[in-house]
Design a protein around this motif. Structure first.
Motif, mmCIF file in Angstrom:
data_model
loop_
_atom_site.group_PDB
_atom_site.id
_atom_site.type_symbol
_atom_site.label_atom_id
_atom_site.label_comp_id
_atom_site.label_asym_id
_atom_site.label_seq_id
_atom_site.Cartn_x
_atom_site.Cartn_y
_atom_site.Cartn_z
ATOM 1 N N ALA A 21 -52.119 -57.212 -31.820
ATOM 2 C CA ALA A 21 -52.398 -55.799 -32.096
ATOM 3 C C ALA A 21 -52.767 -55.600 -33.557
ATOM 4 C CB ALA A 21 -51.180 -54.943 -31.735
ATOM 5 N N ALA A 22 -52.056 -56.296 -34.451
ATOM 6 C CA ALA A 22 -52.352 -56.200 -35.882
ATOM 7 C C ALA A 22 -53.731 -56.779 -36.188
ATOM 8 C CB ALA A 22 -51.276 -56.934 -36.678
ATOM 9 N N THR A 23 -54.074 -57.868 -35.508
ATOM 10 C CA THR A 23 -55.396 -58.476 -35.688
ATOM 11 C C THR A 23 -56.489 -57.499 -35.285
ATOM 12 O OG1 THR A 23 -54.533 -60.699 -35.288
ATOM 13 C CG2 THR A 23 -56.903 -60.377 -34.965
ATOM 14 N N TYR A 24 -56.309 -56.879 -34.140
ATOM 15 C CA TYR A 24 -57.315 -55.929 -33.658
ATOM 16 C C TYR A 24 -57.473 -54.769 -34.637
ATOM 17 C CZ TYR A 24 -59.480 -52.230 -30.886
ATOM 18 O OH TYR A 24 -60.293 -51.218 -30.449
ATOM 19 N N GLN A 25 -56.358 -54.222 -35.118
ATOM 20 C CA GLN A 25 -56.441 -53.085 -36.030
ATOM 21 C C GLN A 25 -57.129 -53.470 -37.336
ATOM 22 O OE1 GLN A 25 -55.906 -49.973 -35.288
ATOM 23 N NE2 GLN A 25 -55.275 -50.594 -33.222
ATOM 24 N N THR A 26 -56.876 -54.681 -37.826
ATOM 25 C CA THR A 26 -57.521 -55.134 -39.056
ATOM 26 C C THR A 26 -59.022 -55.299 -38.859
ATOM 27 O OG1 THR A 26 -55.527 -56.282 -39.811
ATOM 28 C CG2 THR A 26 -57.609 -56.968 -40.781
ATOM 29 N N VAL A 27 -59.400 -55.997 -37.797
ATOM 30 C CA VAL A 27 -60.825 -56.228 -37.526
ATOM 31 C C VAL A 27 -61.525 -54.909 -37.220
ATOM 32 C CG1 VAL A 27 -62.467 -57.344 -35.972
ATOM 33 C CG2 VAL A 27 -60.439 -58.590 -36.746
ATOM 34 N N ARG A 28 -60.872 -54.056 -36.447
ATOM 35 C CA ARG A 28 -61.455 -52.752 -36.129
ATOM 36 C C ARG A 28 -61.679 -51.933 -37.407
ATOM 37 N NH1 ARG A 28 -61.791 -48.992 -31.916
ATOM 38 N NH2 ARG A 28 -61.722 -46.850 -32.663
ATOM 39 N N GLY A 29 -60.703 -51.969 -38.315
ATOM 40 C CA GLY A 29 -60.828 -51.226 -39.558
ATOM 41 C C GLY A 29 -62.023 -51.681 -40.381
#
Length: 306
Positions: A21-29
């Motif tokens: 989830a943290a990976t997705y939020q970072t990449v999405r950001g």
């Protein structure tokens, strides 16, 4: 003797949740940064694959992220009548921006933000993790795709909305990840929460068969396992994991699998010559290996694998 319930409970568990989830939020950001060259365009960012569908196991690594260009769309009018095609052509206009340009700009932006470890692959762009808080990610730049089912002279046309992209070799690929995800969630709810844990069990069994030399790696991708189990009726799930797996295997063996669909409900699951379909030969090989693995208790009757 089938594999015992305790082992199946272990294999049913979901893998990393917080880190993915943290990976997705970072990449999405990063992808949604207003400073990016493509930011003025309309686009959508979402998860797909095992993490997006909550079927990830501990052995899964990459987080699959889709960035879909919506400022333009590609179409398939093969399902329309002659008159409907004329209606479509009369409303059609050319776009100045292209998916190729979008992919180029997304790739350059990811390199600028994540470094030289970012590499283009056959379909997606690989973004390496940082070894701690962020996992590896695959970012797929694609565009909206519309398969038209009607195009009246007056009123709104109807179409199936998906994504389209081209692999490195020029192969065009159209798929429907949002329908896949929605259908898997519906199936999960209708089976009282058994569907997604059962997918994880099948993925873990596949991995053990590969480790034990019973199955060649790459013959049974997770996407197709989800599709295979999506075709099993709701009432075959429940009571215990051992009974559920037995029911699923028996149902698949007794069925005309040529009529199975992928979990998106649109593509056939088993066909030769299509990028989005499972090779029937690979499916047959997988099922033969699975039957033996299941009946032989995985070959390790007293072991609990993690």
């Amino acid at each position: 003797m089938p594999i015992n319930e305790a082992q199946l409970v272990t294999w049913s568990a979901q893998g990393s949740v917080q880190q993915s989830a943290a990976t997705y939020q970072t990449v999405r950001g990063v992808l949604n940064d207003a400073q990016s060259p493509y930011y003025p365009k309309s686009f959508d960012i979402f998860l797909q694959g095992s993490y997006g569908n909550d079927t990830n196991i501990y052995a899964d690594s990459d987080v699959d992220v889709v960035i879909r260009l919506d400022s333009i769309f590609y179409t398939d009018t093969s399902g329309l009548s002659g008159q409907e095609k004329s209606n479509y052509e009369s409303n059609r206009s050319s776009a100045e921006y292209s998916l190729a340009k979008f992919k180029e700009e997304v790739g350059a932006w990811l390199v600028a933000k994540f470094g030289s470890g970012v590499k283009p692959g056959n379909k997606a762009i690989f973004v390496p993790g940082n070894g701690s808080s962020r996992r590896d990610a695959d970012v797929l730049p694609c565009a909206e795709h519309r398969y038209y089912t009607s195009y009246p002279a007056a009123g709104s046309p109807t179409f199936l909305e998906g994504v389209v992209f081209w692999a490195k070799d020029g192969t065009k690929i159209v798929n429907y990840p949002k329908q896949h995800s929605e259908n898997c969630t519906t199936k999960h709810q209708a089976t009282n929460g058994y569907f997604k844990p059962t997918v994880r069990i099948f993925k873990n069994m596949r991995n053990r068969m590969i480790e034990n030399g019973l199955l060649k790696e790459g013959l049974a991708p997770s996407y197709y396992l989800e599709g295979l189990l999506w075709n099993v009726p709701y009432n075959y799930y429940g009571s215990s994991f051992q009974q559920t797996v037995t029911n699923c295997i028996n149902f698949i063996n007794a069925s005309d699998t040529s009529q199975f669909h992928c979990a998106n409900g649109i593509h056939w699951l088993l066909r030769d010559g299509y990028q989005v379909c499972w090779s029937p030969a690979n499916f047959t090989t997988f099922m033969a290996a699975l039957q033996g693995f299941w009946n032989d208790n995985g070959g390790k009757p007293k072991t609990i694998w993690l």
